[in-house]
Design a protein around this motif. Structure first.
Motif, PDB file in Angstrom:
ATOM      1  N   LEU A 125       0.828  -1.204   0.000  1.00 32.17           N
ATOM      2  CA  LEU A 125       0.000   0.000   0.000  1.00 32.17           C
ATOM      3  C   LEU A 125       0.864   1.255   0.000  1.00 32.17           C
ATOM      4  N   GLY A 126       1.897   1.260   0.817  1.00 26.25           N
ATOM      5  CA  GLY A 126       2.775   2.428   0.917  1.00 26.25           C
ATOM      6  C   GLY A 126       3.453   2.778  -0.396  1.00 26.25           C
ATOM      7  N   HIS A 127       3.761   1.746  -1.192  1.00 26.84           N
ATOM      8  CA  HIS A 127       4.499   1.991  -2.431  1.00 26.84           C
ATOM      9  C   HIS A 127       3.604   2.062  -3.655  1.00 26.84           C
ATOM     10  N   GLU A 128       2.288   2.176  -3.458  1.00 28.31           N
ATOM     11  CA  GLU A 128       1.384   2.066  -4.602  1.00 28.31           C
ATOM     12  C   GLU A 128       1.683   3.087  -5.697  1.00 28.31           C
ATOM     13  N   LYS A 129       1.864   4.335  -5.328  1.00 28.02           N
ATOM     14  CA  LYS A 129       2.067   5.380  -6.348  1.00 28.02           C
ATOM     15  C   LYS A 129       3.332   5.129  -7.164  1.00 28.02           C
ATOM     16  N   ILE A 165      -8.273  -4.804  -2.033  1.00 26.27           N
ATOM     17  CA  ILE A 165      -8.732  -5.801  -1.056  1.00 26.27           C
ATOM     18  C   ILE A 165      -8.059  -5.563   0.289  1.00 26.27           C
ATOM     19  N   LEU A 166      -6.761  -5.265   0.265  1.00 23.46           N
ATOM     20  CA  LEU A 166      -6.042  -5.007   1.513  1.00 23.46           C
ATOM     21  C   LEU A 166      -6.630  -3.827   2.270  1.00 23.46           C
ATOM     22  N   LYS A 167      -7.127  -2.833   1.489  1.00 27.31           N
ATOM     23  CA  LYS A 167      -7.674  -1.640   2.131  1.00 27.31           C
ATOM     24  C   LYS A 167      -9.049  -1.881   2.747  1.00 27.31           C
ATOM     25  N   MET A 168      -9.658  -3.010   2.380  1.00 27.97           N
ATOM     26  CA  MET A 168     -10.972  -3.310   2.961  1.00 27.97           C
ATOM     27  C   MET A 168     -10.807  -3.438   4.465  1.00 27.97           C
TER      28      MET A 168
END
Lengths: 331, 487
Positions: B318-322, B355-358
């Motif tokens: 999540l942290g590296h998404e951008k 999904i992880l952000k759910m």
């Protein structure tokens, strides 16, 4: 800087249209000059050679130009007492040529000219305790032979005659860190073996055991700047890999991961405008083996001048429909 | 058959070549006929060995000749003493080595050598290893030789460490050595075996036994029944949900079980999460730093870009998404032949991140709109979703796995390129579907919708299918229950 990428350069004057009629003429004439050097020296694989020629003719809608009766008689005289079939008269039986013979007879809808029960016995008898298959009584083990065994039995409608669980277990034991498959456990991944193993897993309904994303990546990395495909990393491209790699990708539902237009250009460039036929790479000598896989590859890429080819059996789809075989493919 | 260049030559050269080949052919045919005659006559003698030797030296793929040779050797064994047998087979090894010089890639040659070693009273594995070393120094990618080496190593008990050192030397002298790297992938696990999978440790308040759940069985389950071994879930009558933890290979898995409307139907929602130890994290972090330094030197290096993406995912998806999205964009530019692969891989990662952000596994509304998705995956993790938004992507189809979304009530999939609705069948709760601006062309593309018996609202505006003759009446026949239809 860095290592050179092994590849070919396609010359601007390389063929870029499909010369189907020339290829049909090439195959029809092949083997008619029985005193040809290459032809005689390749007698040890004659049954496979006939399968390559007939299949490509059928894909081009030209099967009728081949001598059906002569070929069927030839196959009959190649079945040995043990049930296995040899490449030619006087040669020893082997799973490779047993499959080719059964494929030819399927094309001709004449399976029963041979003793089917004995073929099944022969195939069964070659399965080892660990589930693997030997190629013949001399015991060479290779996942190619696992494919030959199940493909043969599937075409005969006799898949239930071997130990399926063990056969699957052995093939899966040949899966590597990169998602690919080799000849035996711990063997390096190779596109030819991958075709055999994914084909095997398709026939045996076990494709869900494949890591499709991982293997698909390894397979799409076979495409080189020329557009051609190689068989494993850092090897030269070869038109036959347009079949082994492409069919594998189709089986695992990832054919869209290669650049189809560039591959098509490469395959077309492997044609010989003078003699007809395809060579392994542009400018080399042609042969029926590369001719089949060039045409079959183009069929998988969607060329409408060629009959649809089945990616598992490398036979026209209409033949498999007639036999009633629709092996699973991943989507 | 491979690598034979077509050479143009003069008429005279052609004629000379033709005469030469005719001569060779005659010699071959007469030798071949002589051999096969002898064999038919059942003769297993020295002459047979000589004749086959002649032929096999230049035709090592003529497998039947190796078979005949083996029959002769076996026959000769019966009339010889042990030391003569040893000599017989040692001389055979010399012969095979000569054949291998001509053709180092003949299956027949290598298999025959293996066979000879099973007949030798005293095999010399040191010599065999030496042969492998020499052969690999000529061609490090010869898989026949590598496979033979593995047999030699096994038979002679060469240590894993020694073989690892061998690969070190090869890679040190020539970095591009996939065969060596592959060999290492089989050696390292022998040296550092993974700990055996432990049975589940239960950290939830619910009492459970230790299940050995095979995830592939769950993921292949298109209905809501969860295939648990007997006794693994106890006393569910008072629970609204149960959490089960287990270790599968290298990852920890959580499994939250929900009771559905019927007591015997359990819906499974699995959130797979890989938990890294501090040691592993710092190793990967160091790798990521190195790769980033390399990227500064070679910003167009696709291997570097891809490795960075994979490292970032392992460490902090999540942290590296951008950054990940930016790197995928660059990848598609520097390696356009594989842009389809990169698009699909990026889609997979974006779906995983969503999904992880759910926050809770109970989330029922799931949005994947506007993410450049080219493919759908992990649908097995969305079994409880009632509303899904796939609008404004590049999807071509709703794949068969879509049929797993048994709780789905509303589907928004506008502004894609969807041609196939394969996966939209037998969805018992599906009431509303919006497919504006897609590529649905034929009436038959919509057939699967007839199996969704609660479907009442369907929006097909902006699809080529509206051009079909009598489309209104055709559709009302195909989907009589649909009351609100927009074309």
């Amino acid at each position: 800087m860095g290592t050179q990428v092994k590849d070919v350069i396609i010359k601007p004057d390389a063929p870029n249209t499909l010369l189907l009629d020339k290829h049909a003429d090439y195959i029809a004439a092949y083997g008619s000059k029985k005193d040809d050097y290459e032809y005689t020296l390749s007698e040890y694989l004659r049954m496979s050679g006939i399968y390559w020629g007939l299949t490509v003719m059928d894909l081009m809608g030209q099967l009728s130009r081949m001598n059906r009766e002569e070929i069927i008689e030839f196959i009959k005289s190649c079945q040995h007492d043990c049930g296995g079939i040899s490449a030619s008269i006087g040669h020893d039986p082997h799973l490779l040529y047993t499959l080719s013979a059964v494929q030819i007879l399927s094309l001709y809808d004449s399976i029963n000219v041979i003793d089917v029960e004995k073929v099944v016995d022969y195939v069964k008898g070659l399965q080892q305790e660990d589930g693997s298959f030997a190629g013949d009584k001399w015991g060479e083990i290779d996942t190619r032979f696992s494919f030959c065994a199940v493909a043969t039995l599937a075409l005969l409608g006799k898949l239930d005659e071997i130990n399926m669980d063990k056969a699957v277990e052995f093939v899966l034991s040949c899966m590597n860190f990169d998602g690919g498959f080799g000849c035996r456990p711990d063997s390096e991944s190779h596109a030819g073996q991958i075709y055999c193993c994914t084909g095997f897993l398709s026939i045996t309904g076990q494709l869900h055991k494949v890591n499709a994303d991982l293997l698909g990546w390894w397979l799409c990395e076979r495409q080189l700047p020329s557009g051609g495909l190689n068989g494993r990393p850092e090897k030269l491209p070869d038109v036959c890999y347009s079949w082994w790699v492409l069919a594998s990708l189709k089986i695992i539902g990832r054919i869209h991961w290669i650049d189809k237009a560039k591959l098509r250009s490469f395959i077309l460039a492997c044609q010989d405008e003078e003699t007809g036929g395809f060579a392994d790479r542009p400018g080399d000598m042609v042969d029926p083996f590369h001719t089949l896989f060039g045409v079959a590859g183009l069929s998988l890429l969607g060329d409408e001048q060629i009959k649809p080819v089945n990616p598992v059996f490398c036979m026209p789809e209409d033949v498999l429909q007639r036999v009633g075989l629709q092996p699973d493919l991943l989507s | 058959m491979h690598g034979r260049v077509k050479v143009k030559s003069t008429a005279q050269q052609e004629e000379e070549k033709r005469k030469e080949r005719e001569k060779k052919l005659k010699a071959f045919v007469s030798a071949r006929d002589a051999v096969l005659r002898k064999r038919s006559a059942g003769e297993h003698d020295e002459e047979a060995l000589q004749l086959t030797q002649q032929l096999l030296s230049s035709n090592p793929d003529f497998a039947t000749l190796w078979n005949y040779r083996r029959e002769v050797l076996l026959q000769l064994e019966t009339s010889r003493e042990k030391d003569e047998v040893q000599k017989l087979y040692e001389s055979e090894l010399h012969f095979i080595e000569a054949c291998l010089k001509v053709n180092p890639k003949s299956y027949g040659c290598w298999h025959h050598r293996s066979w000879v070693n099973t007949r030798l009273p005293q095999p010399d594995w040191t010599r065999e290893l030496g042969l492998c070393d020499r052969c690999l120094s000529l061609d490090e990618r010869n898989f026949h030789c590598w496979d033979y080496r593995r047999v030699v190593v096994k038979e002679s008990g060469v240590s894993v460490e020694q073989e690892l050192q061998f690969t070190d030397r090869l890679i040190g002298s020539n970095f591009s050595n996939y065969s060596s790297w592959h060999y290492r992938s089989t050696l390292l696990p022998q040296l550092h075996p993974q700990p055996a999978p432990d049975s589940a440790s239960n950290t939830s308040p619910s009492p459970t036994a230790s299940p050995q759940i095979h995830s592939h069985r769950i993921f292949n389950c298109l209905c809501q029944l969860c295939d648990l071994p007997p006794g693994s879930v106890s006393d569910i009558s008072n629970e609204h949900n149960l959490t089960v933890h287990w270790t599968e290979k290298y990852t920890h898995r959580d499994c939250a079980l929900y009771t559905g409307e019927h007591r015997d139907q359990l819906l499974v929602c699995v959130c797979g999460r890989s938990e890294l130890s501090v040691e592993k994290s710092s190793v990967l972090q160091a790798e990521l730093q190195s790769c980033n330094q390399l990227l500064e030197l070679e910003p167009q290096n696709k291997w570097c870009l891809l490795t960075i993406i994979l490292l970032m995912r392992a460490l902090d998806p999540l942290g590296h998404e951008k950054e990940t999205l930016a790197h995928f964009q660059t990848l598609k530019e520097v390696d356009p032949m594989r842009s389809s692969y990169y698009s699909d891989l990026c889609s997979k990662f974006l779906i995983e991140n969503t999904i992880l952000k759910m926050e809770y596994a109970e989330v029922r509304v799931f949005s994947l709109s506007n993410k450049n998705l080219t493919t759908l995956c992990h649908l097995d993790q969305l079994l409880l979703v009632t509303h899904i938004n796939l609008s404004s992507n590049q999807l071509l189809r709703l794949p068969p796995q879509f049929a797993m979304l048994q709780c789905l009530e509303v589907l928004e999939a506008d502004d894609n390129a969807i041609e196939s609705l394969e996966g939209l069948y037998h969805l018992p709760k599906l009431e509303e579907v919006s497919l504006r601006n897609n590529q649905i062309c034929k009436l038959s593309d919509l057939e699967s919708l007839a199996s969704c018996t609660k479907l009442t609202r369907l929006d097909l505006r902006g699809n080529p299918v509206h051009k079909t003759a009598n489309i209104d009446s055709e559709l009302s026949q195909l989907l009589p229950l649909v009351t609100a239809l927009s074309l």
